[in-house]
Design an enzyme around this catalytic site. Structure first.
Site, short mmCIF file in Angstrom:
data_model
loop_
_atom_site.label_atom_id
_atom_site.label_comp_id
_atom_site.label_asym_id
_atom_site.label_seq_id
_atom_site.Cartn_x
_atom_site.Cartn_y
_atom_site.Cartn_z
N HIS A 223 0.80 -1.23 0.00
CA HIS A 223 0.00 0.00 0.00
C HIS A 223 0.83 1.27 0.00
CE1 HIS A 223 0.96 -0.66 4.19
NE2 HIS A 223 0.47 0.52 4.52
N ASP A 224 1.90 1.31 0.77
CA ASP A 224 2.71 2.53 0.90
C ASP A 224 4.07 2.41 0.23
OD1 ASP A 224 1.09 4.38 2.14
OD2 ASP A 224 1.65 3.80 4.18
N LYS A 227 6.47 5.33 -0.58
CA LYS A 227 7.24 6.08 0.42
C LYS A 227 8.75 5.94 0.22
CE LYS A 227 3.97 6.44 4.25
NZ LYS A 227 3.66 6.07 5.64
N HIS A 252 3.52 10.26 -2.28
CA HIS A 252 3.94 8.86 -2.28
C HIS A 252 2.92 7.97 -2.97
CE1 HIS A 252 1.29 8.23 1.28
NE2 HIS A 252 1.31 6.97 0.90
N HIS A 286 -5.65 6.03 0.84
CA HIS A 286 -5.70 7.22 1.69
C HIS A 286 -6.97 8.04 1.43
CE1 HIS A 286 -2.00 7.00 3.94
NE2 HIS A 286 -1.31 6.74 2.85
N ASP A 314 -4.84 -0.37 7.80
CA ASP A 314 -3.68 0.50 8.02
C ASP A 314 -3.86 1.37 9.27
OD1 ASP A 314 -1.19 1.54 7.39
OD2 ASP A 314 -1.99 3.09 6.09
#
Length: 374
Positions: A223-224, A227, A252, A286, A314
């Site tokens: 998911h991230d 970053k 990101h 997000h 999350d």
């Protein structure tokens, strides 16, 4: 069609289930009486075999089922020795007493062929083929089936390879930059486990197949991934970000989509429908239901269910995990906070209720995969 930077977030490409159904039809032209073909995936973190995809022409499919591999001596041996198994008389050779064996007998299946799946040296799971006729799986039939089953194995392995490549890229970037944020291996494992737990709980409401659930589980840890492209001075800043820094941080998401698009292209799996689940998670996790999220301010049904699931997972993990600036919240307090966010119109109520209804399982994940003391 909803798009992110020109990339479609939904796709009508054939799913693995649909591909398996086509393969089933092809097999029936060669071998009569093949009633079912199914794949189960193995999760080494939990030692569980989990139902994944199936094509069932006779009987009712078994879904949302999991079983410890170590509890089956024959399957464990097959996974270790890369051997196949033929059962000519299921009623005679498989003792009843667990849901799967009882289900096989109830469906009227008489014989079966089982083949393990691998990605290189890594065990992926099993392909199960069942027939309503006895002694179907002769040596000749086995050879034909093994050739066809290798296509299933290769397709699933390609997806796993792409995900592993993405995770390895993220890990290499973190190591190279000496990055010490909260994206630890255990965080990624917890994310995958929480996402699958939530998905299982909302499967009926949102008509999630076992295939969709496992792809959410597989892709949640990405998911991230964007970053890795955020400067340390922003990513690791101990104080509140200013408006300019916040904008960089929110970038990101776009970076993550770009990274995944490149890897999918390099590994030639971008055409798969399941790749869209991966993109949806990265692009939309997000976003909030009330439009207050980022980067596109999507609302309600415009946010794919897989992203809504990962958003809840999350936030729950962030609340229940230790950070340099906070102590972990108790699971009960974290659930209360999630429910407050539901009331505020930000989170999917069914996803949060799924965690609440499986609080014991969620607590076990928190405890089992806890990070070392910071």
């Amino acid at each position: 069609m909803l798009r992110f930077n020109g990339i479609p977030l939904f796709s009508s490409v054939h799913s693995l289930t649909e591909q398996l159904e086509q393969l089933h039809d092809n097999i029936l032209e060669r071998v009569r009486g093949i009633a079912r073909i199914a794949c189960a995936l193995y999760d080494p973190d939990t030692d569980l075999l989990k139902t994944f995809i199936n094509s069932t022409h006779q009987g009712h499919a078994i879904v949302n089922y999991e079983y410890p591999l170590s509890d089956s001596t024959s399957l464990l041996t097959m996974s270790q020795q890369r051997t196949c198994r033929v059962i000519d008389d299921i009623r005679r050779d498989i003792p009843p007493g667990n849901p799967h064996s009882d289900w096989l007998i109830d469906q009227g299946y008489t014989s079966s062929f089982t083949m393990p799946m691998f990605n290189g040296q890594n065990f992926l799971g099993f392909i199960f083929i069942d027939s309503t006729r006895s002694s179907v799986f002769t040596d000749t039939v086995q050879r034909d089936l093994m050739m066809l089953c290798n296509n299933i194995n290769l397709t699933i392995a390609a997806e796993v390879t792409a995900v592993n490549a993405l995770l390895a890229t993220a890990q290499a970037a973190r190591d190279f930059a000496d990055l010490r944020d909260f994206e630890t291996g255990k965080h990624l494992t917890r994310m995958a486990q929480f996402a699958r737990l939530i998905a299982k709980g909302v499967a009926a409401q949102y008509r999630l197949s076992d295939e969709k659930i496992e792809h959410i589980h597989l892709f949640a840890s990405l998911h991230d991934i964007g970053k890795i492209g955020i400067p340390d001075k922003i990513l690791l800043k101990p104080a509140r970000l200013n408006a300019q820094e916040r904008a960089v941080m929110q970038g990101h998401v776009a970076k993550g989509v770009q990274i995944i698009e490149k890897v999918l292209k390099d590994y030639q799996v971008g055409h798969l429908a399941d790749a869209q689940v991966m993109l949806n998670i990265v692009a939309c996790h997000h976003e909030f239901l009330d439009g207050s999220g980022y980067p596109n301010g999507l609302t309600a049904e415009d946010i794919p269910i897989e992203a809504r699931i990962v958003t809840v997972a999350d936030i729950f993990d962030a609340l229940t995990s230790e950070r340099p600036y906070k102590t972990p919240w108790p699971v009960t307090d974290a659930l209360i906070e999630l429910e407050r966010m539901v009331e505020a119109g930000k989170l999917d109520a069914e996803c949060v209720a799924s965690l609440r209804n499986q609080q014991a399982e969620a607590s076990e994940i928190v405890a089992r995969f806890r990070d070392e003391q910071l």
